[in-house]
Write a protein that holds these residues in place. Structure first.
Motif, PDB file in Angstrom:
ATOM      1  N   PHE A  35       8.891  -3.232   0.862  1.00 23.50           N
ATOM      2  CA  PHE A  35       7.531  -3.175   1.398  1.00 23.50           C
ATOM      3  C   PHE A  35       7.205  -1.764   1.893  1.00 23.50           C
ATOM      4  CE2 PHE A  35       7.148  -7.928   2.749  1.00 23.50           C
ATOM      5  CZ  PHE A  35       7.024  -8.272   1.427  1.00 23.50           C
ATOM      6  N   THR A  36       8.152  -1.185   2.633  1.00 23.16           N
ATOM      7  CA  THR A  36       7.877   0.117   3.243  1.00 23.16           C
ATOM      8  C   THR A  36       7.718   1.188   2.166  1.00 23.16           C
ATOM      9  OG1 THR A  36       9.239  -0.629   5.049  1.00 23.16           O
ATOM     10  CG2 THR A  36       8.645   1.663   5.059  1.00 23.16           C
ATOM     11  N   ARG A  37       8.532   1.047   1.111  1.00 20.77           N
ATOM     12  CA  ARG A  37       8.412   2.005   0.008  1.00 20.77           C
ATOM     13  C   ARG A  37       7.021   1.914  -0.606  1.00 20.77           C
ATOM     14  NH1 ARG A  37      10.102   1.760  -5.305  1.00 20.77           N
ATOM     15  NH2 ARG A  37      10.898  -0.330  -4.982  1.00 20.77           N
ATOM     16  N   PHE A  38       6.522   0.695  -0.701  1.00 18.50           N
ATOM     17  CA  PHE A  38       5.178   0.498  -1.245  1.00 18.50           C
ATOM     18  C   PHE A  38       4.136   1.213  -0.385  1.00 18.50           C
ATOM     19  CE2 PHE A  38       1.230  -1.978  -1.047  1.00 18.50           C
ATOM     20  CZ  PHE A  38       0.837  -1.910  -2.364  1.00 18.50           C
ATOM     21  N   TYR A  39       4.233   1.023   0.935  1.00 14.39           N
ATOM     22  CA  TYR A  39       3.218   1.643   1.794  1.00 14.39           C
ATOM     23  C   TYR A  39       3.340   3.162   1.815  1.00 14.39           C
ATOM     24  CZ  TYR A  39       1.808  -2.924   3.174  1.00 14.39           C
ATOM     25  OH  TYR A  39       1.321  -4.198   3.135  1.00 14.39           O
ATOM     26  N   HIS A  40       4.556   3.650   1.701  1.00 11.13           N
ATOM     27  CA  HIS A  40       4.738   5.101   1.612  1.00 11.13           C
ATOM     28  C   HIS A  40       4.065   5.635   0.354  1.00 11.13           C
ATOM     29  CE1 HIS A  40       7.681   8.595   0.683  1.00 11.13           C
ATOM     30  NE2 HIS A  40       6.578   9.041   1.239  1.00 11.13           N
ATOM     31  N   HIS A  41       4.259   4.916  -0.731  1.00  7.85           N
ATOM     32  CA  HIS A  41       3.699   5.361  -2.007  1.00  7.85           C
ATOM     33  C   HIS A  41       2.182   5.284  -2.002  1.00  7.85           C
ATOM     34  CE1 HIS A  41       2.789   4.743  -6.404  1.00  7.85           C
ATOM     35  NE2 HIS A  41       3.463   5.860  -6.411  1.00  7.85           N
ATOM     36  N   GLU A  42       1.633   4.303  -1.276  1.00  7.90           N
ATOM     37  CA  GLU A  42       0.196   4.071  -1.365  1.00  7.90           C
ATOM     38  C   GLU A  42      -0.602   4.735  -0.245  1.00  7.90           C
ATOM     39  OE1 GLU A  42      -1.285   2.874  -3.815  1.00  7.90           O
ATOM     40  OE2 GLU A  42       0.344   1.962  -4.940  1.00  7.90           O
ATOM     41  N   SER A  43       0.071   5.344   0.729  1.00  7.70           N
ATOM     42  CA  SER A  43      -0.666   6.022   1.795  1.00  7.70           C
ATOM     43  C   SER A  43      -1.513   7.141   1.190  1.00  7.70           C
ATOM     44  CB  SER A  43       0.339   6.587   2.795  1.00  7.70           C
ATOM     45  OG  SER A  43      -0.326   7.465   3.657  1.00  7.70           O
ATOM     46  N   CYS A  44      -2.763   7.255   1.633  1.00  9.51           N
ATOM     47  CA  CYS A  44      -3.642   8.236   0.983  1.00  9.51           C
ATOM     48  C   CYS A  44      -3.348   9.644   1.469  1.00  9.51           C
ATOM     49  CB  CYS A  44      -5.100   7.884   1.210  1.00  9.51           C
ATOM     50  SG  CYS A  44      -5.712   8.293   2.832  1.00  9.51           S
ATOM     51  N   GLY A  45      -2.723   9.779   2.621  1.00  9.96           N
ATOM     52  CA  GLY A  45      -2.382  11.112   3.099  1.00  9.96           C
ATOM     53  C   GLY A  45      -3.470  11.769   3.906  1.00  9.96           C
ATOM     54  N   GLN A  46      -4.449  10.996   4.329  1.00  8.96           N
ATOM     55  CA  GLN A  46      -5.554  11.591   5.063  1.00  8.96           C
ATOM     56  C   GLN A  46      -5.211  11.800   6.529  1.00  8.96           C
ATOM     57  OE1 GLN A  46     -10.309  10.999   4.803  1.00  8.96           O
ATOM     58  NE2 GLN A  46      -9.117   9.200   5.163  1.00  8.96           N
TER      59      GLN A  46
END
Lengths: 331, 448
Positions: free
Chosen positions: B345-356
């Motif tokens: 799950f955490t890997r998913f959120y890391h990958h999908e964070s927009c970086g804003q």
């Protein structure tokens, strides 16, 4: 006119003023730090989250407190609003968390960074940061890029405040750079390393809160606290021509815009932001090009100001717990 | 047996085509709606008590009521079909088989809100569903159900389907609007809310696929009739996409208020846990909601049976409850490693964070690295505490709810399964080193 109370100081401000602007009107410790907000650039702010504050009373009409800390730079004040900044210990803790996040991937190469001494992140981490990082993984790295002949982009130092993107949108004639990729690998860049080519592109250096965008003509020439800043002006058709010259003897090492208490560009007497054009900034590097007005007043707390050295205390370094961490330790 | 309001005809062969769909009562409700006053349609939806099915559970009728209606400014209805939460796959299933139900719902919703143009924003990975929708829209245009003067009532309505680039963050309504405008999919800072300033600065309503589809039975049978189904403030039926270690995973339409135990163990629904093992934990509403151990998901902390409803699942707050979310029901049997699951799950959120904004951009990556370290057997007890601290520093500090969504699974896993983390740290020699699935693609099958 709405009345707002920040850390016990009440002030009446115009409709639509943000909490941060109201706090700056009060001044001093009350004003939250801001890394991405820049009052002269529209739609800036809201990204870095260092300016978060706690709203303990929403407004006179709806006195409920806000459930989460809000970004003070983008939240307009309401009448009767009560805000806590320094007085809420949990908020100071939350802000320290944000500072820690900003620092985990920052290289902390201040000893070789041209921004050292004028860096907002330095000030912020001095105030809120831990003395030791809890992040023991490899830091994110990018290659350095020359965007144009005069500007160096050192993406590793960037905290993605988007200020330079807003400058390109609002001050330059066209925006040729922006944010590529997403998440923690997103980077400020130009498409296929195209040069920033605009008369006002040099202003991205001045808005950058860290050392990500630096002046190539000043690169490694001097530490900023060894220079002597003077106010100067010249007649320029493109810009206001009001600048600060960083001089060493008779030599002009760097030309930058005049900055106010909050590190933002000062307004000209006409009330417009005093941006500089690239010709004034990069080409007029001789004292004879400028009319020198006098010594620049620098905040006495700034490292550029000499008195600062009297207050420096001896640092204690604990060497008992030091250990070497290999590059492949946990990756 | 639960009612089938949305999935009634889903197994009819050829229901994807307009003719078959109309044979089974399709577009009759649109006809009825176009004969009603727009305000009355909004009123019916308000009466029905329908709550947003995308995750937040905000009442749809109230959202429609908030829409600003300035003169001379167009308004937009946008369907959020950017379903990308791990564990949630109900919208894809519905759009794949019943595209016309969505189109009908969009037409009714747009008529009610006074929109002349509306959009379906579909996730980039669902390209084949995009084609199915586009075909269905073309059919509807040819039959005069979309376009100028629909069914001779004088209502002009254009429906476009827009394909995103495949970013989880674009399921956040303001990021979706940015993306729809052709910009980088970064969430906007609210206020202003989309109901005031949305697509191209105009008032906009963004609704989930299921919410829009549910409007059709609401208008067909009336809002009061719909409100009779369900329990308390959770009215109507809900699609649950059940997956994990279940005997019969799949998309089920349930009446809200169904006991969780019945949903997992009855033959009508999931049929129990695969290989008759014991249930260990459940993520009840898509990966972002807190994970609950078996004893807390079947019974609340007070000992009452837990029901599938917005209120019952969140009973006890985050200390002992969770959320209905988007209805992505993930069940895990006794052999599952919560730490490994959390890492995914955490890997998913890391990958999908927009970086804003910084807490989410930096924090999600940090949490992933720490979990990787623990899984690799190098973790310490301080790392578990640090993980807890990082999630608390992310939660509530970000622009959009992605930061919360990344923090909640970590918080709940540590809260309920801390002993498992400690086991990983204390006995690293017992860790079973299995491959992470993203590495499997690169493995030479001859060597395995």
């Amino acid at each position: 006119m709405p009345k707002v109370t920040i850390d016990g100081h009440t002030i009446e401000v115009a409709e639509g003023t943000t909490i941060l602007e109201a706090a700056r009107m009060i001044g001093g410790e009350v004003a939250p730090p801001a890394m991405c907000f820049y009052s002269k650039l529209k739609t800036s702010g809201g990204y870095c989250r260092t300016c978060i504050v706690k709203v303990t009373k929403g407004s006179e009409k709806d006195p409920r407190p806000m459930p989460k800390p809000v970004a003070s730079c983008r939240t307009p004040v309401m009448d009767g609003m009560e805000v806590q900044n320094k007085t809420a210990p949990d908020l100071v803790d939350a802000r320290a968390g944000v500072v820690e996040f900003l620092l985990i991937n920052h290289p902390l190469d201040c000893p070789i960074c041209d921004q050292a001494g004028e860096c907002h992140l330095q000030d912020l981490s001095y105030e809120h940061g831990l003395s030791k990082s809890r992040y023991d993984f490899k830091r994110r790295e990018f290659d350095k890029i020359d965007i144009g002949p005069n500007i160096k982009l050192h993406m590793t130092r960037c905290i993605l405040c988007y200020r330079c993107v807003k400058v390109a949108e609002q001050v330059c004639d066209s925006r040729v750079h922006g944010v590529l990729n997403r998440g923690d690998v997103s980077e400020i860049s130009t498409h296929i390393e195209k040069a920033l080519d605009s008369d006002f592109s040099g202003n991205v250096i001045d808005v950058c809160p860290v050392g990500a965008l630096t002046d190539r003509t000043f690169r490694f020439k001097s530490r900023v606290w060894f220079t002597k800043p003077v106010d100067a002006h010249r007649d320029c058709k493109k810009c206001c021509g009001r600048s600060v010259l960083f001089m060493s003897g008779q030599e002009v090492l760097r030309v930058s815009v005049r900055k106010d208490t909050w590190g933002e560009v000062e307004n000209t007497p006409e009330g417009n932001p005093g941006w500089l054009c690239n010709e004034c900034r990069f080409e007029k590097k001789s004292a004879s090009d400028w009319t020198i007005e006098g010594v620049r007043n620098i905040d006495r707390h700034s490292v550029i100001s000499q008195n600062k050295y009297l207050e420096v205390k001896n640092l204690k370094i604990d060497v008992s717990n030091q250990k070497l961490i290999g590059e492949k330790a946990h990756n | 047996m639960g009612r089938k309001l949305l999935t009634e005809h889903i197994n009819v062969p050829g229901i994807r085509n307009l003719d078959t769909y109309r044979k089974h009562g399709g577009y009759e409700t649109l006809k009825k709606a176009l004969g009603m006053k727009p305000e009355d349609i909004v009123e019916e939806v308000k009466k029905s008590g329908l709550r947003g099915r995308g995750g937040a559970g905000f009442p749809t009728g109230m959202k429609w009521g908030f829409l600003a209606k300035p003169e001379g400014v167009p308004r937009y209805l946008v369907c959020n079909a950017d379903e990308s939460e791990p564990g949630t796959f109900k919208d894809r299933y519905m759009m794949e088989f019943l595209p016309h139900l969505l189109i009908e719902g969009m037409a009714i919703g747009s008529f009610a809100l006074g929109c002349r143009t509306s959009y379906i924003y579909i996730r980039g990975e669902l390209m084949y569903v995009f084609h199915i929708l586009q075909e269905a829209i073309d059919e509807a245009y040819a039959a005069g159900l979309l376009g100028k003067n629909i069914l001779g009532t004088g209502f002009d309505f254009d429906l476009n389907v827009h394909c995103g680039g495949g970013a989880y963050i674009c399921g956040e309504e303001t990021a979706l609007i940015e993306s729809l405008e052709g910009k980088r999919g970064n969430p906007r800072i609210k206020p202003p809310f989309p109901a005031i300033k949305g697509v191209w600065g105009c008032p906009t309503v963004v609704n989930n696929v299921e919410s829009i589809m549910a409007v059709v039975p609401i208008i067909r049978d009336g809002g009061d009739e719909y409100a009779k189904i369900g329990i308390g403030k959770s009215t109507g039926t809900k699609l649950i996409s059940a997956c994990g270690h279940l005997k019969k995973p799949g998309v089920y339409e349930i009446d809200l208020g169904l006991p969780v135990e019945e949903f997992i163990y009855s033959d009508e629904y999931c049929g129990g846990i695969r290989n008759d093992k014991k249930l260990k934990a459940v993520v009840a509403g898509g990966s972002s909601v807190p994970i609950l151990p078996a004893e807390l998901i079947l019974k609340t902390a007070a000992g009452e049976p837990r029901l599938m409803s917005y209120e019952s699942l969140s009973d006890g707050g985050f200390a002992s409850g969770t959320m209905l979310g988007s209805g992505g029901f993930i069940a895990m049997d006794e052999d599952t490693s919560i730490v490994k699951n959390l890492y995914t799950f955490t890997r998913f959120y890391h990958h999908e964070s927009c970086g804003q904004c910084s807490p989410c951009r930096e924090g999600t990556g940090w949490m992933e690295k720490l979990l990787h370290k623990i899984l690799d057997g190098h973790g310490t007890l301080q790392d578990v505490d640090l993980l807890w601290e990082i999630q608390s520093k992310i939660e509530g500090k970000t622009i959009c709810p992605l930061g919360d969504a990344a923090a909640w699974p970590v918080a709940s896993a540590i809260r309920h399964f801390k002993s498992e983390f400690e086991e990983y740290v204390r006995n690293p020699q017992n860790i079973q080193k299995d491959r992470h699935y993203y590495r499997v693609n690169n493995i030479n099958p001859e060597l395995v």
